[in-house]
Design an enzyme around this catalytic site. Structure first.
Site, PDB file in Angstrom:
ATOM      1  N   CYS A  94      50.289  28.460  59.062  1.00 53.00           N
ATOM      2  CA  CYS A  94      49.738  27.211  59.619  1.00 53.00           C
ATOM      3  C   CYS A  94      50.295  25.952  58.949  1.00 53.00           C
ATOM      4  O   CYS A  94      50.066  24.847  59.437  1.00 53.00           O
ATOM      5  CB  CYS A  94      48.215  27.227  59.562  1.00 53.00           C
ATOM      6  SG  CYS A  94      47.539  26.945  57.911  1.00 53.00           S
ATOM      7  N   HIS A 108      37.993  43.429  44.999  1.00 49.19           N
ATOM      8  CA  HIS A 108      37.999  42.044  44.498  1.00 49.19           C
ATOM      9  C   HIS A 108      39.339  41.345  44.722  1.00 49.19           C
ATOM     10  O   HIS A 108      39.623  40.348  44.076  1.00 49.19           O
ATOM     11  CB  HIS A 108      37.630  42.026  43.011  1.00 49.19           C
ATOM     12  CG  HIS A 108      36.185  42.336  42.754  1.00 49.19           C
ATOM     13  ND1 HIS A 108      35.677  42.657  41.517  1.00 49.19           N
ATOM     14  CD2 HIS A 108      35.118  42.378  43.602  1.00 49.19           C
ATOM     15  CE1 HIS A 108      34.374  42.880  41.609  1.00 49.19           C
ATOM     16  NE2 HIS A 108      34.009  42.736  42.860  1.00 49.19           N
ATOM     17  N   CYS A 126      43.505  29.149  57.230  1.00 54.29           N
ATOM     18  CA  CYS A 126      43.602  30.007  58.422  1.00 54.29           C
ATOM     19  C   CYS A 126      43.445  31.494  58.098  1.00 54.29           C
ATOM     20  O   CYS A 126      43.556  32.335  58.990  1.00 54.29           O
ATOM     21  CB  CYS A 126      44.914  29.758  59.161  1.00 54.29           C
ATOM     22  SG  CYS A 126      46.357  30.513  58.373  1.00 54.29           S
ATOM     23  N   ALA A 128      39.747  55.290  27.909  1.00 51.94           N
ATOM     24  CA  ALA A 128      40.098  55.857  29.222  1.00 51.94           C
ATOM     25  C   ALA A 128      41.399  56.654  29.173  1.00 51.94           C
ATOM     26  O   ALA A 128      41.556  57.647  29.895  1.00 51.94           O
ATOM     27  CB  ALA A 128      40.204  54.736  30.253  1.00 51.94           C
ATOM     28  N   ARG A 144      47.714  35.410  34.583  1.00 49.14           N
ATOM     29  CA  ARG A 144      47.249  36.796  34.758  1.00 49.14           C
ATOM     30  C   ARG A 144      48.267  37.610  35.563  1.00 49.14           C
ATOM     31  O   ARG A 144      48.484  38.792  35.297  1.00 49.14           O
ATOM     32  CB  ARG A 144      45.872  36.806  35.428  1.00 49.14           C
ATOM     33  CG  ARG A 144      44.810  36.174  34.511  1.00 49.14           C
ATOM     34  CD  ARG A 144      43.411  36.460  34.960  1.00 49.14           C
ATOM     35  NE  ARG A 144      43.183  37.881  35.072  1.00 49.14           N
ATOM     36  CZ  ARG A 144      42.296  38.417  35.895  1.00 49.14           C
ATOM     37  NH1 ARG A 144      41.570  37.643  36.684  1.00 49.14           N
ATOM     38  NH2 ARG A 144      42.126  39.715  35.946  1.00 49.14           N
ATOM     39  N   ASN A 167      39.693  45.941  40.098  1.00 47.97           N
ATOM     40  CA  ASN A 167      40.808  45.287  39.408  1.00 47.97           C
ATOM     41  C   ASN A 167      41.755  44.621  40.392  1.00 47.97           C
ATOM     42  O   ASN A 167      42.033  45.152  41.469  1.00 47.97           O
ATOM     43  CB  ASN A 167      41.575  46.295  38.556  1.00 47.97           C
ATOM     44  CG  ASN A 167      40.695  46.895  37.473  1.00 47.97           C
ATOM     45  OD1 ASN A 167      39.624  46.357  37.186  1.00 47.97           O
ATOM     46  ND2 ASN A 167      41.121  47.994  36.896  1.00 47.97           N
ATOM     47  N   GLY A 177      35.351  52.599  33.354  1.00 49.67           N
ATOM     48  CA  GLY A 177      35.701  51.319  32.722  1.00 49.67           C
ATOM     49  C   GLY A 177      35.119  50.096  33.386  1.00 49.67           C
ATOM     50  O   GLY A 177      35.803  49.087  33.515  1.00 49.67           O
TER      51      GLY A 177
HETATM   52  P1  OAD Z   1      34.045  44.155  32.310  1.00 45.91           P
HETATM   53  O1  OAD Z   1      34.936  43.391  31.385  1.00 45.91           O
HETATM   54  O2  OAD Z   1      32.748  43.542  32.664  1.00 45.91           O
HETATM   55  O3  OAD Z   1      33.753  45.589  31.675  1.00 45.91           O
HETATM   56  C1  OAD Z   1      34.778  46.366  31.149  1.00 45.91           C
HETATM   57  C2  OAD Z   1      34.212  47.702  30.758  1.00 45.91           C
HETATM   58  O4  OAD Z   1      35.292  48.508  30.322  1.00 45.91           O
HETATM   59  C3  OAD Z   1      33.172  47.673  29.627  1.00 45.91           C
HETATM   60  O5  OAD Z   1      32.050  48.448  30.014  1.00 45.91           O
HETATM   61  C4  OAD Z   1      33.905  48.327  28.448  1.00 45.91           C
HETATM   62  O6  OAD Z   1      33.045  49.123  27.648  1.00 45.91           O
HETATM   63  C5  OAD Z   1      34.908  49.208  29.163  1.00 45.91           C
HETATM   64  N1  OAD Z   1      36.134  49.462  28.385  1.00 45.91           N
HETATM   65  C6  OAD Z   1      36.830  48.623  27.596  1.00 45.91           C
HETATM   66  N2  OAD Z   1      37.921  49.209  27.092  1.00 45.91           N
HETATM   67  C7  OAD Z   1      37.932  50.476  27.579  1.00 45.91           C
HETATM   68  C8  OAD Z   1      38.797  51.600  27.420  1.00 45.91           C
HETATM   69  N3  OAD Z   1      39.900  51.551  26.670  1.00 45.91           N
HETATM   70  N4  OAD Z   1      38.475  52.763  28.051  1.00 45.91           N
HETATM   71  C9  OAD Z   1      37.360  52.833  28.830  1.00 45.91           C
HETATM   72  N5  OAD Z   1      36.516  51.813  29.016  1.00 45.91           N
HETATM   73  C10 OAD Z   1      36.784  50.651  28.402  1.00 45.91           C
HETATM   74  O7  OAD Z   1      34.917  44.518  33.602  1.00 45.91           O
HETATM   75  P2  OAD Z   1      34.445  44.946  35.071  1.00 45.91           P
HETATM   76  O8  OAD Z   1      33.204  45.753  35.020  1.00 45.91           O
HETATM   77  O9  OAD Z   1      35.621  45.505  35.747  1.00 45.91           O
HETATM   78  O10 OAD Z   1      35.755  40.117  39.051  1.00 45.91           O
HETATM   79  O11 OAD Z   1      34.123  43.525  35.683  1.00 45.91           O
HETATM   80  C11 OAD Z   1      33.746  43.420  37.024  1.00 45.91           C
HETATM   81  C12 OAD Z   1      34.271  42.141  37.626  1.00 45.91           C
HETATM   82  O12 OAD Z   1      33.881  41.022  36.825  1.00 45.91           O
HETATM   83  C13 OAD Z   1      35.776  42.038  37.669  1.00 45.91           C
HETATM   84  O13 OAD Z   1      36.321  42.700  38.794  1.00 45.91           O
HETATM   85  C14 OAD Z   1      36.014  40.575  37.731  1.00 45.91           C
HETATM   86  C15 OAD Z   1      34.977  40.068  36.759  1.00 45.91           C
HETATM   87  O14 OAD Z   1      34.464  38.798  37.032  1.00 45.91           O
HETATM   88  C16 OAD Z   1      36.670  39.357  39.685  1.00 45.91           C
HETATM   89  O15 OAD Z   1      37.714  38.995  39.168  1.00 45.91           O
HETATM   90  C17 OAD Z   1      36.306  39.024  41.060  1.00 45.91           C
END
Ligand code: OAD
Length: 232
Positions: free
Chosen positions: A137, A107, A118, A217, A57, A90, A173
Site C-alpha cells: 500500500c 507471538h 493494510c 533445556a 533482537r 518465541n 522453558g
Molecule cells: P520468560 O522469560 O517469562 O520465562 C522463561 C522461562 O524459561 C523461565 O521459567 C525460566 O525458568 C526458564 N529457563 C531459563 N533458562 C532455561 C534453560 N536453560 N532451560 C530451561 N528453562 C529455562 O519467557 P516466556 O515464558 O517465553 O512475549 O515469556 C512469554 C512471553 O513474554 C514472550 O513470548 C514475550 C514476553 O513478553 C512477546 O514478545 C510477545
C-alpha cells in the site's frame, strides 16, 4: 497410531543459544521497559526506538544457533509415529533452523514485517526503519510482525484445536506468566491430555502439570525426547 504430542516452548528453550529470557534475573524485561517497547502505543509514540530494540533482537537471533533442545524437538517431529504440533511463544527462528516444520508462532516472528495500515506481511530486512514503506500500500506504517502487550496472539483457533486433541502436552522453558499461552495447560488437562513441565525451575503454573523435568533445556529435552521415542 501414537498419541498426538503438543509442545509449547518459551524463551527458556533458546536461553542456551544466547538469546535472553524475559523475566529471569537480568532478563530482557529487567533491562528494557516493555511499556515503552512492546505495545502499539509505544510504537505510535516512538517508532524509531521500537525498531532499534527489535533490530537488535533480530541481529542477536541471526548470530545465534539452535541448541540441543531445538535439535531434539526437530528429531521428535521427524521420528514420532504420530502427530507432533510445535507451538512457540518465541519470535526467533531457531526451531526452524534445527529442522522443525510447521511451527506455530503465536507471538509473531522477528523475520517478518507487518504493515499496520493494510495488514500486509513480508520478510523483514535485517534493519527496519520508520521510513520503510509497505510494498503493497506504500504507507510508512511498517512494524515488526510481533504480538505486543494488549494484542491478541496469532493462530489461537489452530492452537485450541491442537491442544484439544493432545494425548501429551509439554511446556518447555516458559514462566507461565503470559496468557493465553499460560492457560493452555488447563485446556489440555481438561481435554484429557497428560501434561509435563520442562523448565530450569518450577514455573508460576507448576501445580497445573502432572509431571515435571527440571534442569537446562539442552539436557532435559534430549533426554525427554529419547525417552518418548524409546517408548519410555
Ligand atoms: P520468560 O522469560 O517469562 O520465562 C522463561 C522461562 O524459561 C523461565 O521459567 C525460566 O525458568 C526458564 N529457563 C531459563 N533458562 C532455561 C534453560 N536453560 N532451560 C530451561 N528453562 C529455562 O519467557 P516466556 O515464558 O517465553 O512475549 O515469556 C512469554 C512471553 O513474554 C514472550 O513470548 C514475550 C514476553 O513478553 C512477546 O514478545 C510477545
Amino acid at each position: 497410531m501414537a498419541e498426538p504430542v503438543v509442545i509449547l516452548t518459551g524463551a527458556g528453550v533458546s536461553a542456551e543459544s544466547g538469546l535472553g529470557t524475559f523475566r529471569d534475573k537480568g532478563g530482557i524485561w529487567a533491562r528494557f521497559d516493555p511499556a515503552r517497547l512492546a505495545t502499539p502505543e509505544a510504537f505510535a509514540a516512538d517508532p524509531a526506538q521500537v525498531h532499534t530494540f527489535y533490530n537488535l533482537r533480530r541481529a542477536n537471533c541471526l548470530d545465534a544457533a539452535p541448541n540441543p533442545a531445538h535439535h531434539a524437538l526437530a528429531r521428535l517431529g521427524r521420528d514420532w509415529p504420530g502427530e507432533v504440533v510445535l507451538i512457540t511463544q518465541n519470535v526467533d527462528d531457531l526451531h526452524e533452523r534445527a529442522g522443525s516444520t510447521g511451527v506455530i508462532h503465536m507471538h509473531g516472528r522477528l523475520a517478518r514485517a507487518l504493515c499496520a495500515a493494510c495488514a500486509h506481511r513480508w520478510d523483514a530486512p535485517r534493519e527496519m526503519r520508520p521510513t520503510d514503506r509497505c510494498p503493497r500500500c506504500g504507507e510508512t506504517a511498517t512494524r515488526p510482525d510481533i504480538v505486543w502487550f494488549g494484542e491478541y496472539p496469532y493462530h489461537m483457533d489452530r492452537i485450541a484445536a491442537a491442544v484439544a486433541r493432545a494425548g501429551l502436552f509439554a511446556v518447555i522453558g516458559s514462566s507461565g506468566q503470559v496468557y493465553p499461552a499460560a492457560g493452555l495447560v488447563g485446556e489440555a488437562r481438561a481435554a484429557g491430555a497428560r501434561t509435563v513441565e520442562i523448565n530450569l525451575e518450577p514455573s508460576a503454573r507448576a501445580d497445573a502439570f502432572d509431571d515435571a523435568l527440571y534442569g537446562p533445556a539442552s539436557e532435559t529435552v534430549p533426554h525427554w525426547v529419547a525417552g518418548l521415542l524409546d517408548g519410555g
